[in-house]
Design a protein around this motif. Structure first.
Motif, PDB file in Angstrom:
ATOM      1  N   ARG A 158       0.840  -1.212   0.000  1.00 39.51           N
ATOM      2  CA  ARG A 158       0.000   0.000   0.000  1.00 39.51           C
ATOM      3  C   ARG A 158       0.869   1.253   0.000  1.00 39.51           C
ATOM      4  NH1 ARG A 158      -5.410  -1.254   0.978  1.00 39.51           N
ATOM      5  NH2 ARG A 158      -5.697  -3.170   2.148  1.00 39.51           N
ATOM      6  N   ARG A 159       2.035   1.168   0.605  1.00 33.19           N
ATOM      7  CA  ARG A 159       2.919   2.329   0.705  1.00 33.19           C
ATOM      8  C   ARG A 159       3.771   2.547  -0.543  1.00 33.19           C
ATOM      9  NH1 ARG A 159       3.928   3.307   6.626  1.00 33.19           N
ATOM     10  NH2 ARG A 159       2.554   1.829   7.665  1.00 33.19           N
ATOM     11  N   ILE A 160       4.140   1.478  -1.225  1.00 41.38           N
ATOM     12  CA  ILE A 160       5.110   1.641  -2.321  1.00 41.38           C
ATOM     13  C   ILE A 160       4.531   1.450  -3.717  1.00 41.38           C
ATOM     14  CG2 ILE A 160       7.047   0.993  -0.854  1.00 41.38           C
ATOM     15  CD1 ILE A 160       7.087  -1.731  -2.307  1.00 41.38           C
ATOM     16  N   MET A 161       3.388   0.808  -3.853  1.00 40.87           N
ATOM     17  CA  MET A 161       2.863   0.547  -5.199  1.00 40.87           C
ATOM     18  C   MET A 161       1.953   1.685  -5.648  1.00 40.87           C
ATOM     19  SD  MET A 161       2.260  -3.481  -5.642  1.00 40.87           S
ATOM     20  CE  MET A 161       2.935  -3.608  -7.287  1.00 40.87           C
ATOM     21  N   ILE A 162       2.413   2.335  -6.693  1.00 37.87           N
ATOM     22  CA  ILE A 162       1.631   3.394  -7.327  1.00 37.87           C
ATOM     23  C   ILE A 162       1.669   3.123  -8.831  1.00 37.87           C
ATOM     24  CG2 ILE A 162       2.028   5.104  -5.509  1.00 37.87           C
ATOM     25  CD1 ILE A 162       4.229   6.324  -7.246  1.00 37.87           C
ATOM     26  N   PRO A 163       0.718   3.641  -9.576  1.00 39.79           N
ATOM     27  CA  PRO A 163       0.690   3.345 -11.013  1.00 39.79           C
ATOM     28  C   PRO A 163       1.997   3.660 -11.745  1.00 39.79           C
ATOM     29  CG  PRO A 163      -1.346   4.395 -10.365  1.00 39.79           C
ATOM     30  CD  PRO A 163      -0.427   4.451  -9.168  1.00 39.79           C
ATOM     31  N   GLN A 164       2.696   4.717 -11.354  1.00 44.49           N
ATOM     32  CA  GLN A 164       3.918   5.103 -12.053  1.00 44.49           C
ATOM     33  C   GLN A 164       5.051   4.098 -11.826  1.00 44.49           C
ATOM     34  OE1 GLN A 164       2.131   6.900  -9.957  1.00 44.49           O
ATOM     35  NE2 GLN A 164       1.635   8.866 -10.878  1.00 44.49           N
ATOM     36  N   ILE A 165       5.002   3.353 -10.743  1.00 40.59           N
ATOM     37  CA  ILE A 165       6.077   2.397 -10.437  1.00 40.59           C
ATOM     38  C   ILE A 165       5.643   0.969 -10.748  1.00 40.59           C
ATOM     39  CG2 ILE A 165       7.511   1.400  -8.618  1.00 40.59           C
ATOM     40  CD1 ILE A 165       7.544   4.162  -7.310  1.00 40.59           C
ATOM     41  N   GLY A 166       4.542   0.524 -10.184  1.00 36.52           N
ATOM     42  CA  GLY A 166       4.134  -0.862 -10.356  1.00 36.52           C
ATOM     43  C   GLY A 166       2.995  -1.070 -11.327  1.00 36.52           C
ATOM     44  N   GLY A 167       2.463   0.012 -11.874  1.00 37.61           N
ATOM     45  CA  GLY A 167       1.389  -0.111 -12.846  1.00 37.61           C
ATOM     46  C   GLY A 167       0.030  -0.382 -12.228  1.00 37.61           C
ATOM     47  N   VAL A 168      -0.076  -0.307 -10.910  1.00 35.82           N
ATOM     48  CA  VAL A 168      -1.336  -0.611 -10.246  1.00 35.82           C
ATOM     49  C   VAL A 168      -1.444   0.205  -8.959  1.00 35.82           C
ATOM     50  CG1 VAL A 168      -0.424  -2.571  -8.906  1.00 35.82           C
ATOM     51  CG2 VAL A 168      -2.831  -2.532  -9.518  1.00 35.82           C
ATOM     52  N   VAL A 169      -2.655   0.583  -8.615  1.00 37.81           N
ATOM     53  CA  VAL A 169      -2.910   1.211  -7.324  1.00 37.81           C
ATOM     54  C   VAL A 169      -3.170   0.074  -6.344  1.00 37.81           C
ATOM     55  CG1 VAL A 169      -4.496   2.666  -6.007  1.00 37.81           C
ATOM     56  CG2 VAL A 169      -3.905   3.274  -8.349  1.00 37.81           C
ATOM     57  N   TYR A 170      -2.419   0.037  -5.270  1.00 38.08           N
ATOM     58  CA  TYR A 170      -2.603  -1.036  -4.294  1.00 38.08           C
ATOM     59  C   TYR A 170      -3.669  -0.591  -3.293  1.00 38.08           C
ATOM     60  CZ  TYR A 170      -1.430  -5.339  -1.963  1.00 38.08           C
ATOM     61  OH  TYR A 170      -1.490  -6.611  -1.457  1.00 38.08           O
ATOM     62  N   ASP A 171      -4.912  -0.881  -3.651  1.00 34.09           N
ATOM     63  CA  ASP A 171      -6.038  -0.521  -2.805  1.00 34.09           C
ATOM     64  C   ASP A 171      -6.722  -1.794  -2.320  1.00 34.09           C
ATOM     65  OD1 ASP A 171      -7.270  -1.442  -5.091  1.00 34.09           O
ATOM     66  OD2 ASP A 171      -8.122   0.492  -5.649  1.00 34.09           O
ATOM     67  N   ASP A 172      -7.936  -1.683  -1.795  1.00 33.66           N
ATOM     68  CA  ASP A 172      -8.646  -2.858  -1.287  1.00 33.66           C
ATOM     69  C   ASP A 172      -8.895  -3.897  -2.381  1.00 33.66           C
ATOM     70  OD1 ASP A 172      -8.654  -1.797   1.249  1.00 33.66           O
ATOM     71  OD2 ASP A 172     -10.710  -1.050   1.141  1.00 33.66           O
ATOM     72  N   ASP A 173      -9.031  -3.457  -3.633  1.00 32.12           N
ATOM     73  CA  ASP A 173      -9.227  -4.405  -4.732  1.00 32.12           C
ATOM     74  C   ASP A 173      -7.957  -5.182  -5.063  1.00 32.12           C
ATOM     75  OD1 ASP A 173     -11.923  -3.889  -5.111  1.00 32.12           O
ATOM     76  OD2 ASP A 173     -11.544  -2.270  -6.538  1.00 32.12           O
ATOM     77  N   ALA A 174      -6.803  -4.576  -4.826  1.00 32.47           N
ATOM     78  CA  ALA A 174      -5.530  -5.240  -5.144  1.00 32.47           C
ATOM     79  C   ALA A 174      -4.977  -6.036  -3.960  1.00 32.47           C
ATOM     80  CB  ALA A 174      -4.504  -4.202  -5.574  1.00 32.47           C
ATOM     81  N   ALA A 175      -5.479  -5.761  -2.773  1.00 33.44           N
ATOM     82  CA  ALA A 175      -4.948  -6.395  -1.562  1.00 33.44           C
ATOM     83  C   ALA A 175      -5.216  -7.900  -1.547  1.00 33.44           C
ATOM     84  CB  ALA A 175      -5.557  -5.749  -0.325  1.00 33.44           C
ATOM     85  N   LEU A 176      -4.428  -8.603  -0.750  1.00 31.78           N
ATOM     86  CA  LEU A 176      -4.582 -10.046  -0.559  1.00 31.78           C
ATOM     87  C   LEU A 176      -5.347 -10.302   0.729  1.00 31.78           C
ATOM     88  CD1 LEU A 176      -0.919 -11.015  -1.466  1.00 31.78           C
ATOM     89  CD2 LEU A 176      -2.941 -11.282  -2.899  1.00 31.78           C
ATOM     90  N   TYR A 177      -6.226 -11.284   0.694  1.00 26.40           N
ATOM     91  CA  TYR A 177      -7.058 -11.601   1.852  1.00 26.40           C
ATOM     92  C   TYR A 177      -6.872 -13.051   2.267  1.00 26.40           C
ATOM     93  CZ  TYR A 177      -9.115  -7.113   0.844  1.00 26.40           C
ATOM     94  OH  TYR A 177      -9.276  -5.773   0.631  1.00 26.40           O
ATOM     95  N   LEU A 178      -6.986 -13.280   3.546  1.00 25.45           N
ATOM     96  CA  LEU A 178      -6.793 -14.610   4.110  1.00 25.45           C
ATOM     97  C   LEU A 178      -7.822 -15.578   3.544  1.00 25.45           C
ATOM     98  CD1 LEU A 178      -5.036 -16.051   6.228  1.00 25.45           C
ATOM     99  CD2 LEU A 178      -6.787 -15.523   7.917  1.00 25.45           C
ATOM    100  N   GLY A 179      -7.345 -16.699   3.025  1.00 24.76           N
ATOM    101  CA  GLY A 179      -8.239 -17.693   2.444  1.00 24.76           C
ATOM    102  C   GLY A 179      -8.290 -18.978   3.241  1.00 24.76           C
ATOM    103  N   ALA A 180      -7.342 -19.175   4.149  1.00 30.21           N
ATOM    104  CA  ALA A 180      -7.302 -20.396   4.961  1.00 30.21           C
ATOM    105  C   ALA A 180      -6.902 -20.029   6.379  1.00 30.21           C
ATOM    106  CB  ALA A 180      -6.306 -21.390   4.377  1.00 30.21           C
ATOM    107  N   GLU A 181      -7.460 -20.736   7.320  1.00 20.88           N
ATOM    108  CA  GLU A 181      -7.128 -20.509   8.725  1.00 20.88           C
ATOM    109  C   GLU A 181      -5.963 -21.418   9.116  1.00 20.88           C
ATOM    110  OE1 GLU A 181      -8.440 -18.263  10.868  1.00 20.88           O
ATOM    111  OE2 GLU A 181      -9.717 -17.483   9.258  1.00 20.88           O
ATOM    112  N   TYR A 182      -5.004 -20.847   9.797  1.00 25.61           N
ATOM    113  CA  TYR A 182      -3.871 -21.609  10.311  1.00 25.61           C
ATOM    114  C   TYR A 182      -3.891 -21.535  11.834  1.00 25.61           C
ATOM    115  CZ  TYR A 182      -2.029 -21.584   5.574  1.00 25.61           C
ATOM    116  OH  TYR A 182      -1.874 -21.776   4.224  1.00 25.61           O
ATOM    117  N   LYS A 183      -3.470 -22.618  12.466  1.00 25.54           N
ATOM    118  CA  LYS A 183      -3.396 -22.633  13.927  1.00 25.54           C
ATOM    119  C   LYS A 183      -2.361 -21.608  14.375  1.00 25.54           C
ATOM    120  CE  LYS A 183      -4.465 -27.522  14.252  1.00 25.54           C
ATOM    121  NZ  LYS A 183      -3.953 -28.857  14.595  1.00 25.54           N
ATOM    122  N   PRO A 184      -2.663 -20.869  15.443  1.00 27.84           N
ATOM    123  CA  PRO A 184      -1.667 -19.925  15.957  1.00 27.84           C
ATOM    124  C   PRO A 184      -0.389 -20.674  16.346  1.00 27.84           C
ATOM    125  CG  PRO A 184      -3.801 -19.569  16.996  1.00 27.84           C
ATOM    126  CD  PRO A 184      -3.907 -20.836  16.197  1.00 27.84           C
ATOM    127  N   ALA A 185       0.742 -20.068  16.045  1.00 29.95           N
ATOM    128  CA  ALA A 185       2.026 -20.695  16.360  1.00 29.95           C
ATOM    129  C   ALA A 185       3.065 -19.617  16.620  1.00 29.95           C
ATOM    130  CB  ALA A 185       2.470 -21.594  15.210  1.00 29.95           C
TER     131      ALA A 185
END
Length: 182
Positions: free
Chosen positions: A117-144
């Motif tokens: 979110r801090r470093i990706m801007i269209p001029q550098i990475g070609g994409v705005v890193y917003d909620d649409d570009a973010a990664l979301y948890l898809g599996a639960e892992y046991k705390p460790a």
């Protein structure tokens, strides 16, 4: 080789018999890592897919954030043009966003999203890193214990590429030694 492939598949901008043969033979054209396609690949994929005949049989998977092959003449703007068109609701095209990550723990995703979110801007990475570009948890892992993320930065004096590579290599080697010892 690229010229040869194009001459076989496309002549005067139109698919030749060879391309039509493949177009008729394959029911679907599936492309992974589409963000790293180049114009030669794009022309071949267009020639063997059925979009021109009004049937959509082309399926592309990609992530602009992972585009790393510009040195191989990759043209990520091909991906971005389709992403924009599909996002804006072209009636013949459909965008399906796969935002869930099943391989990484929440700690990794949180750190990755925070940095991007801090470093990706269209001029550098070609994409705005917003909620649409973010990664979301898809599996639960046991705390460790020991699953915290760590950001390692190699600092150099003048920043030339050879000095940076050397500093990064030493930093990584030191980290591996530490992990092996502990």
């Amino acid at each position: 080789i690229e010229h040869f492939a194009l001459n076989i598949l496309i002549r005067d901008g139109e698919p030749t018999g060879t391309a039509k043969t493949y177009r008729d033979y394959y029911k679907a054209v599936m492309i992974d890592e589409y963000q790293d396609s180049n114009m030669v690949q794009e022309l071949i994929l267009e020639a063997v897919s059925t979009k021109e005949e009004g049937k959509c049989n082309r399926f592309m998977v990609g992530d602009m954030k992972q585009s790393i092959y510009r040195f191989r003449m990759a043209r990520p703007e091909i991906f971005m043009e389709k992403y924009e068109r599909y996002t804006n609701g072209s009636p013949d095209d459909r965008l399906i966003c796969l935002k869930q990550n099943f391989r990484s723990r929440e700690e990794v995703l949180h750190t990755t999203n925070d940095i991007f979110r801090r470093i990706m801007i269209p001029q550098i990475g070609g994409v705005v890193y917003d909620d649409d570009a973010a990664l979301y948890l898809g599996a639960e892992y046991k705390p460790a214990d020991g699953c915290e993320t760590e950001l390692c930065l190699a600092v150099t004096e003048d920043g030339n590429s050879e000095e940076r590579r050397t500093a990064e290599a030493y930093m990584i080697a030191d980290k591996i030694r530490y992990l092996m010892a502990n």
